[in-house]
Design a protein around this motif. Sequence first.
Motif: not given
Lengths: 490, 304
Positions: A266-272
């Motif tokens: 989970f990244l601040p911009t969305g999950p990868v």
Amino acid sequence: MDSITRRRAAAYVCRSCIRRTYTQRHQRTYSSAVQPDIYDVVCVGGGPAGLSLLTALRASPVTSHLRIALVEAQDLSKIQSWKLPPDRFSNRCSSLTPSSALFLDKIGAWDHLARDRIQPYHEMQVWDGVSDARIEFNWAPDAAPSAGTTIAYMTENLNLTSGLLRRLAQLGGVSVFGNAKVENISFGEQTEAQDLREWPVVNLAGGKQLVARLLVGADGANSPVRSFAGIEARGWDYGRHGVVATLELQGQGWGGDQMKTAYQRFLPTGPVAMLPLPGNYSTLVWSTTPENASLLKRLPTKDFVALVNAAFQLSPADLEFMHTQSEGQAEEYSWRSEHTPFHSEIIPQAVTGVQEGTIASFPLKMRHADTYIGERVALVGDAAHTIHPLAGQGLNQGQGDVQSLANTIEYAVNHGQDIGGRLSLEPYLAERYTANHVLMGVCDKLHKLYSVGSGPIVSLRSLGLNAVNSLGPLKTFVMSQAAGHGTKVF
Amino acid sequence: MRSSLRHTPALLRHARAARPSCRVPLAAAVQSPTLGAPALALALAPASTRASSSSSVNPSEISHFNALAATWWDPHGSSRILHLMNPLRHDFIGTCRASSPTVTSSTPAGQLRYLDVGCGGGIFAESAARLPSTASVTAIDPSPGVLAVARSHAARDPGLTAEKLEYISATIETLPPGGGNKDFDVVTLFEVVEHVDNPAAFLDRCGEFVKPGGWLVMSTIARTWTSWFTTNLMAEDILGVVPKGTHDWRKYINEDELRAHFRGKSGWSSPRVMGVVYFPGLGWKEVRGSEKIGNYFFAVQKNA
Ligand SMILES: Cc1cc2nc3c(=O)[nH]c(=O)nc-3n(C[C@H](O)[C@H](O)[C@H](O)COP(=O)(O)OP(=O)(O)OC[C@H]3O[C@@H](n4cnc5c(N)ncnc54)[C@H](O)[C@@H]3O)c2cc1C
Ligand SMILES: C[S@@+](CC[C@H](N)C(=O)[O-])C[C@H]1O[C@@H](n2cnc3c(N)ncnc32)[C@H](O)[C@@H]1O
């Protein structure tokens, strides 16, 4: 009960009426009053949901006598004969849960998929990119469900749809209208003999008309059937795009080809997420901002590869910086990764390449139809609900819908109900609506929770992930949800 | 229509939607019950003249059902509970036929001929006609308004051809007896016996249309303290959720009375019963023993 359930259904539309229809048309070629072509089921949309539904109906002895038509805008013969070399993979893949796979097996479709292109996986690594809190999803020895230890099967969508088409061709009996776009949908007419004013009539480009006892909308997120039925779909856009690509890795994965792992950060911009395919291949699903997505699509291959590796490894601050570069990510990554300590086996093996032409992106949205049924109308799959891909549940939800609708139709046929009647369709709505709603809510909240970069929520959610990791039963619950075993709870 | 009203107000409220079609003259309904009253024993007393042409029709019943006709097929209308009950009728008939070594049919393919007496808007008749195992359905009702609704609804389904489904405006007394091959494998009376005058004579007349080895199948509601308490006292008088006069509790017939009636006749055997209860949100469920208190199915087989 027995003798009732054993009864075989004949088509509601009696054969002699159909014959009459045809002969009359031949006799009155120039008449404007062409007899309507009446079907028990007209399915608009030959994607995964529509094809599974028709296969289920044809495979069951109770419903196999229904008169069925399929309308699909794409060229279905191309999809049916779809084939790629063993070392090339389509970029549109889905995780099929064991319950979806079981259903596909029950309707005889699973054997028609190219099995060597399907990759089961057995572990999930999920972690928070900001705090590094981590949850490992692997089955505790005694917690594995009886269906086996497979969490899901990574499958190319085209492998699924072409397999379904082959199974459907084997079963036969469906009037297929491929390359056929639905122009509009209207209602039938009243004649002396019959009153079809409440029956949907599907009008195809070219003038062909199909009258439906039950009109199924399996026609995707912008469902024309849903608009016809006047059913609203509500929701919002996430302001995010999903970037997909087929990746080549340095090896088969840390556990070899017998023990594959799915990774999601989970990244601040969305999950990868990186999901395993056979051999050295994996599929990428990265939800990110539209600007980042367009950068990813523009980058030279080596920079794209570097940014993907960075996404699973470097800090969000590093990543943010690398997204400001118009190129040169490869050098930036090799420099920065030397200075970032990490434990290699808990992130995916290094990406070494991308298959040509597989980088694509699409906007993410969340939509839920107000209802799935109307008089002589039922919606399944993306026509009923579009979900954030982070749970990998979109296609599986559709399979759940289809299974339920096929059972509902079977019950109706066995009890002499009109399969298009709202009353006959009510059990489908009752069975699916809440289940889908809860799942969509959970995925939506996860997305929002993990889109925050700092502050108290981050420490709270790490606490959450770490706590989940140490709580055996809860983890088992989460995993069985992912694997589709836990539907009863919802 | 008549479902067993249970004790909770919530259930009573649900039951209300199901009830308005079961109206009988006010004067009769407001009298308090006397359990085991001779009225019923009389009602079920052997008919003096079998196949008499004297009518079972109660005119106020007919006008009541005429008034209801318009909403018959509204899935959320007053007949919703009947619609929901309909699949159980097929299940019950299936169990009856499976229970006996003697199985009749009317075509070489083993299809059945049905006679549906008091068919109303055709909920059962249409569904039976759609079954591939059905040769034909003859459906009769004395309410002209109701029958008009049945006909126009059937015209909306091109699968329901004239060969499969025929509506006749008739009472069982005016229907000419078939005899031999023209008799029926299954004669059904769903939620009807509690609306007729002279139920004993009515049942005997209906029985004449059953083939040897065929079944006479019905559903109705028991006359018990519970059903009086829930349908008459609570629903009508105390809670007022059902219009006064909706029920003539004294016309309810108990399953043991039906058994006794057919035991007293030669030519009938294998009585079967199934008690059912309506659970809001869940629908109708079989509940063993509930035939003693509320809605139930009953069937007897004509000796081969
Ligand atoms: C670009 C994209 C990428 C995706 N990637 C992923 C992923 O990586 N992983 C994942 O799990 N999910 C992914 N999804 C979601 C997943 O593809 C869907 O959940 C799934 O395909 C839904 O299946 P369906 O059969 O309900 O609808 P669809 O697959 O959308 O099928 C609908 C069908 O209806 C046809 N149709 C529509 N309108 C008409 C008309 N007027 N006339 C005739 N035919 C018509 C269309 O041609 C189409 O074949 C993606 C979706 C999109 C749009
Ligand atoms: C409660 S409704 C049941 C309708 C239908 N059998 C069903 O369950 O869907 C009762 C029906 O019985 C009919 N009826 C009343 N008196 C009758 C009689 N004496 N003979 C036959 N039918 C009668 C009414 O007209 C009405 O349609």
